[in-house]
Design a protein around this motif. Sequence first.
Motif, PDB file in Angstrom:
ATOM      1  N   VAL A 196       0.861  -1.188   0.000  1.00 31.06           N
ATOM      2  CA  VAL A 196       0.000   0.000   0.000  1.00 31.06           C
ATOM      3  C   VAL A 196       0.894   1.235   0.000  1.00 31.06           C
ATOM      4  O   VAL A 196       1.736   1.395   0.895  1.00 31.06           O
ATOM      5  CB  VAL A 196      -0.934   0.024   1.226  1.00 31.06           C
ATOM      6  N   ARG A 221      -0.055  -4.131   4.686  1.00 33.78           N
ATOM      7  CA  ARG A 221      -1.205  -5.034   4.633  1.00 33.78           C
ATOM      8  C   ARG A 221      -1.511  -5.487   3.213  1.00 33.78           C
ATOM      9  O   ARG A 221      -1.583  -4.685   2.288  1.00 33.78           O
ATOM     10  CB  ARG A 221      -2.432  -4.336   5.235  1.00 33.78           C
ATOM     11  N   GLU A 222      -1.695  -6.789   3.065  1.00 35.73           N
ATOM     12  CA  GLU A 222      -2.031  -7.379   1.770  1.00 35.73           C
ATOM     13  C   GLU A 222      -3.484  -7.847   1.823  1.00 35.73           C
ATOM     14  O   GLU A 222      -3.816  -8.814   2.506  1.00 35.73           O
ATOM     15  CB  GLU A 222      -1.084  -8.544   1.473  1.00 35.73           C
ATOM     16  N   ARG A 223      -4.317  -7.202   1.082  1.00 39.94           N
ATOM     17  CA  ARG A 223      -5.760  -7.404   1.190  1.00 39.94           C
ATOM     18  C   ARG A 223      -6.211  -8.793   0.748  1.00 39.94           C
ATOM     19  O   ARG A 223      -7.263  -9.270   1.174  1.00 39.94           O
ATOM     20  CB  ARG A 223      -6.491  -6.337   0.376  1.00 39.94           C
ATOM     21  N   ARG A 224      -5.431  -9.437  -0.090  1.00 39.03           N
ATOM     22  CA  ARG A 224      -5.902 -10.720  -0.628  1.00 39.03           C
ATOM     23  C   ARG A 224      -6.040 -11.797   0.444  1.00 39.03           C
ATOM     24  O   ARG A 224      -6.715 -12.801   0.240  1.00 39.03           O
ATOM     25  CB  ARG A 224      -4.961 -11.218  -1.715  1.00 39.03           C
ATOM     26  N   TYR A 225      -5.381 -11.609   1.597  1.00 41.54           N
ATOM     27  CA  TYR A 225      -5.470 -12.614   2.662  1.00 41.54           C
ATOM     28  C   TYR A 225      -6.658 -12.374   3.590  1.00 41.54           C
ATOM     29  O   TYR A 225      -6.922 -13.201   4.469  1.00 41.54           O
ATOM     30  CB  TYR A 225      -4.184 -12.618   3.493  1.00 41.54           C
ATOM     31  N   GLY A 226      -7.346 -11.253   3.423  1.00 39.61           N
ATOM     32  CA  GLY A 226      -8.475 -10.957   4.291  1.00 39.61           C
ATOM     33  C   GLY A 226      -8.078 -10.746   5.733  1.00 39.61           C
ATOM     34  O   GLY A 226      -8.856 -10.999   6.653  1.00 39.61           O
ATOM     35  N   SER A 228      -6.920  -8.911   9.268  1.00 42.05           N
ATOM     36  CA  SER A 228      -7.086  -7.720  10.091  1.00 42.05           C
ATOM     37  C   SER A 228      -6.028  -7.790  11.168  1.00 42.05           C
ATOM     38  O   SER A 228      -5.971  -8.755  11.932  1.00 42.05           O
ATOM     39  CB  SER A 228      -8.473  -7.690  10.729  1.00 42.05           C
ATOM     40  N   THR A 235     -10.196 -11.807  12.199  1.00 41.91           N
ATOM     41  CA  THR A 235     -10.954 -11.584  10.970  1.00 41.91           C
ATOM     42  C   THR A 235     -11.889 -12.768  10.736  1.00 41.91           C
ATOM     43  O   THR A 235     -11.617 -13.637   9.903  1.00 41.91           O
ATOM     44  CB  THR A 235      -9.998 -11.431   9.773  1.00 41.91           C
ATOM     45  N   GLN A 242      -8.386 -18.072   1.962  1.00 38.62           N
ATOM     46  CA  GLN A 242      -7.517 -16.966   2.349  1.00 38.62           C
ATOM     47  C   GLN A 242      -6.620 -17.357   3.516  1.00 38.62           C
ATOM     48  O   GLN A 242      -5.435 -17.020   3.544  1.00 38.62           O
ATOM     49  CB  GLN A 242      -8.356 -15.747   2.723  1.00 38.62           C
TER      50      GLN A 242
END
Length: 412
Positions: A196, A221-226, A228, A235, A242
């Motif tokens: 990011v 943070r890498e969003r593809r792993y879902g 938090s 999460t 994921q």
Amino acid sequence: MSQLANQLVTAEREEVAYGIRWLLSTPLITERSAPDVFDLVRRRREPIRKWFDYYCGWTLTVEPRLGYARLVKVRVAADASRPARRLRSGRAPFDRRRYVLLCVVAAELQSVPVTTIGLLADRITRATNADEVVTTFDASSRSERMAFVDVLRLLESYGAVEVVDGVTETFVESAEAKVLYRVDPTLLLRLLAAPVGPSQLAVPAEDVALRFEELLEAVSRERRYGLSAGRHEDTPGASDVQRNLWLRHSVFRRLVDDPVVYFDDLSADERAYLNSPTGRRLLRQAAELGGFLLEERAEGVLLIDVDSVATDSRFPDDVANAKVAALLLLDTMSGPATVEQLEFTAAALLDRFPRWAKSYRGDEGTRQLAADALAVLTDFDLVRVTAGVVRPLPAAARYAVSATRTTEGTTP
């Protein structure tokens, strides 16, 4: 025909493994700096790219016409032990000022395909003067010019800036020095490995220091792993796909980027994944395809590159006094020891070898030698230092001097 086919397959596997290991130690390869390696990575880019994507979740970009290959390595957690370093004797890490100048210089170079060091210095002065947060760059100060030169030399080493005429270091002695540069703006953009971009966070400057840890996590943070906060237990909406993808990538990122992976340092889910039939199979498969030897112990796992291609730092190594001292101090530790005890041992080493480690002969030389040696051992995950107590870790046993005394150079 069959024998020739087997030879071609073997050659391809060896080249793919070599390319993987080289990129692990040098994530940015340019055709100008390493033409043979770049050509190999260019030819074998698809299987190399698939290896990094599947096991580590890292992106490999190969630009044949632009002449570079960039592996974007994202670590499981932030690691301050691998800073940018000044390309001069001592290789001191970048300080805050140099990191600030690195960002400003990179931003200013985006719009100038060709420039001189004087024109660039003027642009940096104007840009920093217009910023309320950044201290104005002062080209009349020698320390400022030296920091500026350190930044440019780092960019030169990456291939993002090429010297066409002149020598960058001459600017340290005189702000009137004449140096001409050619800039590669595309490669400059590839240097940042954060998933990011910091500019996307839109955080007021006065809040950065107060929220630094939060912001560091946000840019990583890498969003593809879902995920938090980096944990799936936080999460509940994350899918099993994921979750399993994150477990695979987090484990293998540690394996290829850290000297050793101890089971105690992994989460319960990561340990379970690594000990599962699927995890064990993938572990052996990744090691074979990458050209590594797999060493499995009760305490952890280690990937060994017998050719030392995949590492940017070696241990044992008789090139640096700190690494020699680290090996000798490690051999004296049969169990936990205090920092003070190791300083006494370092003093004994200096007395025993009076012609060795001359740079550590000052008033604080003994303490500095012990500190530098401990830094080496800590970086290689061979010891942990807690509240002044140094505890050897399991992997330390394989580096005992008594086990390697026949190797030339293990003692001063």
